[in-house]
Scaffold this active site. Structure first.
Site, PDB file in Angstrom:
ATOM      1  N   GLY A  57      -6.524   4.390  10.352  1.00 53.89           N
ATOM      2  CA  GLY A  57      -5.309   3.599  10.470  1.00 53.89           C
ATOM      3  C   GLY A  57      -5.161   2.975  11.847  1.00 53.89           C
ATOM      4  N   MET A 104      -8.866   8.336  -0.894  1.00 52.38           N
ATOM      5  CA  MET A 104      -9.847   8.616   0.159  1.00 52.38           C
ATOM      6  C   MET A 104     -10.455   9.985  -0.056  1.00 52.38           C
ATOM      7  SD  MET A 104      -9.188   8.907   4.250  1.00 52.38           S
ATOM      8  CE  MET A 104      -8.373   7.318   4.272  1.00 52.38           C
ATOM      9  N   GLY A 149     -10.804   3.745   6.298  1.00 56.42           N
ATOM     10  CA  GLY A 149     -10.712   5.155   6.635  1.00 56.42           C
ATOM     11  C   GLY A 149      -9.952   5.484   7.896  1.00 56.42           C
ATOM     12  N   MET A 151     -12.595  -6.021   2.923  1.00 56.08           N
ATOM     13  CA  MET A 151     -11.905  -5.185   3.905  1.00 56.08           C
ATOM     14  C   MET A 151     -11.817  -5.930   5.237  1.00 56.08           C
ATOM     15  SD  MET A 151     -10.953  -2.472   2.387  1.00 56.08           S
ATOM     16  CE  MET A 151     -10.361  -1.643   3.868  1.00 56.08           C
ATOM     17  N   MET A 154     -13.036   4.555  -2.246  1.00 51.61           N
ATOM     18  CA  MET A 154     -14.227   4.561  -1.399  1.00 51.61           C
ATOM     19  C   MET A 154     -14.825   5.950  -1.502  1.00 51.61           C
ATOM     20  SD  MET A 154     -14.940   3.395   2.492  1.00 51.61           S
ATOM     21  CE  MET A 154     -16.641   3.393   3.059  1.00 51.61           C
ATOM     22  N   GLY A 210       0.647  -2.626   4.096  1.00 55.20           N
ATOM     23  CA  GLY A 210       1.252  -1.300   4.179  1.00 55.20           C
ATOM     24  C   GLY A 210       2.442  -1.249   5.094  1.00 55.20           C
ATOM     25  N   HIS A 246      -0.608  -0.783  -4.546  1.00 59.81           N
ATOM     26  CA  HIS A 246      -1.961  -0.476  -4.078  1.00 59.81           C
ATOM     27  C   HIS A 246      -2.065   1.019  -3.779  1.00 59.81           C
ATOM     28  CE1 HIS A 246      -5.862  -1.695  -2.510  1.00 59.81           C
ATOM     29  NE2 HIS A 246      -5.665  -0.875  -1.495  1.00 59.81           N
ATOM     30  N   ASP A 262      -7.503  -6.438   2.619  1.00 63.07           N
ATOM     31  CA  ASP A 262      -6.808  -5.183   2.931  1.00 63.07           C
ATOM     32  C   ASP A 262      -7.105  -4.788   4.367  1.00 63.07           C
ATOM     33  OD1 ASP A 262      -5.667  -2.690   3.047  1.00 63.07           O
ATOM     34  OD2 ASP A 262      -7.001  -1.763   1.584  1.00 63.07           O
ATOM     35  N   GLY A 263      -6.038  -4.671   5.163  1.00 58.62           N
ATOM     36  CA  GLY A 263      -6.187  -4.204   6.526  1.00 58.62           C
ATOM     37  C   GLY A 263      -5.553  -5.121   7.546  1.00 58.62           C
ATOM     38  N   ASP A 296      -4.302   4.040  -2.379  1.00 56.10           N
ATOM     39  CA  ASP A 296      -5.438   4.381  -1.525  1.00 56.10           C
ATOM     40  C   ASP A 296      -5.974   5.753  -1.906  1.00 56.10           C
ATOM     41  OD1 ASP A 296      -5.243   2.051  -0.071  1.00 56.10           O
ATOM     42  OD2 ASP A 296      -3.877   2.902   1.393  1.00 56.10           O
ATOM     43  N   SER A 301       0.842  -1.194   0.000  1.00 59.49           N
ATOM     44  CA  SER A 301       0.000   0.000   0.000  1.00 59.49           C
ATOM     45  C   SER A 301       0.878   1.245   0.000  1.00 59.49           C
ATOM     46  CB  SER A 301      -0.909   0.002   1.230  1.00 59.49           C
ATOM     47  OG  SER A 301      -1.647   1.213   1.275  1.00 59.49           O
ATOM     48  N   HIS A 335      -8.288   1.444  -5.317  1.00 57.93           N
ATOM     49  CA  HIS A 335      -9.518   1.183  -4.559  1.00 57.93           C
ATOM     50  C   HIS A 335     -10.092   2.519  -4.121  1.00 57.93           C
ATOM     51  CE1 HIS A 335     -11.136  -0.063  -0.313  1.00 57.93           C
ATOM     52  NE2 HIS A 335     -12.120   0.232  -1.138  1.00 57.93           N
TER      53      HIS A 335
END
Length: 298
Positions: free
Chosen positions: A222, A84, A220, A215, A142, A271, A80, A249-250, A82, A55, A140
């Site tokens: 960390g 947002m 949203g 997910m 959102m 990440g 990846h 992811d996560g 991100d 990430s 990705h």
């Protein structure tokens, strides 16, 4: 006291092509394969191959191009991205500033109190990075209106465009068609609270998506821990769709990869576990080995 508002953040993450204007995701895959030394799934005797996607939100933004090259050199398959969207309302300037100190990438959204959408990694960043790499950029998003972003990200050089099922129940067939028409690979994501059954129509329609992102943290924010109960969703997908690319992811890293791999995930977003490791190449190799080993036992 001036009010700037509460933050409703939308986390996004995924994007390839060449630096030219003409690109489609099938061509992007070919471009990518020319720089990959990994064996194919058929060579490994597995249904789907591992795709490790560091990430880039965890990278050094001041050196994004070199960070991308570094990850590819270490063995990454995808990068990846991100994306947002930040929406502000009903928070005081002081409250927003305190949150900005925790989530520094949100601070550009602070204005004089008007509603302002902002992207952590937006079109200009994707477009700039595309000039320096042929890697698969796994995007990705959102956002509440993904259809509005398709043309922009397609022109910027996005490879994959993953949108959220929660905001696309009424227009996903048109959305998928638009994504493919711009040369990108369509994917759908779902948050932890969304039942896995909601993505089934998107996999079985006339214009199906080609990847599902499960997910494993709430998007949203960390610093969250991996949610092992999300692996039930992954298992359901893998049993129903044996050749599907399933991304997680996560909270993924050496301590959680085996659970994700055993459930059937083959696309791994990581990440801090990669960028923060003393030897990132070893972590990427460990993630890949776990996925491929699990796939062989399926």
């Amino acid at each position: 006291m001036m009010r700037v508002g509460k933050i409703i953040n939308s986390r996004a993450f995924g994007i390839v092509s060449t630096s030219t204007k003409s690109h489609n995701y099938s061509t992007s895959k070919l471009n990518y394969s020319t720089i990959s030394n990994h064996k194919t799934s058929s060579e490994l005797g597995i249904m789907v191959e591992a795709k490790i996607a560091p990430s880039m939100l965890s990278s050094d933004f001041a050196n994004l191009a070199s960070e991308a090259e570094r990850m590819l050199t270490f063995g990454a398959d995808w990068l990846h991205m991100d994306i947002m969207v930040v929406i502000v309302y009903l928070f005081t300037y002081r409250q927003l500033r305190l949150m900005a100190l925790r989530y520094l990438y949100l601070f550009p959204a602070v204005t004089d109190g008007h509603f302002v959408p902002n992207l952590t990694i937006g079109v200009p960043v994707i477009e700039s990075l595309r000039k320096h790499t042929k890697a698969y950029l796994d995007c990705h998003l959102m956002v509440t209106n993904p259809l509005d972003y398709v043309d922009q990200f397609g022109k910027a050089g996005a490879s994959g465009f993953t949108f959220h099922v929660e905001v696309s129940k009424d227009n996903w067939p048109e959305l998928v068609k638009q994504i493919k028409s711009k040369g990108m690979r369509p994917g759908v994501a779902l948050k932890p609270g969304t039942p896995i059954e909601e993505v089934f129509p998107l996999l079985e329609g006339e214009h199906p998506v080609e990847m599902v992102l499960v997910m494993t943290v709430e998007p949203g924010f960390g610093g969250q821990k991996f949610m092992p109960d999300m692996m039930n969703k992954v298992r359901t997908l893998r049993e129903k769709y044996p050749t599907l690319d399933i991304e997680v992811d996560g909270g993924l890293g050496p301590s959680t990869i085996d659970a994700a791999a055993a459930a059937g995930a083959n696309c791994i977003v990581a990440g801090s576990s990669v960028f923060g490791a003393p030897e990132p190449a070893q972590v990427i190799s460990l993630l890949r080995t776990s996925v491929n080993k699990a796939q062989k036992t399926c």
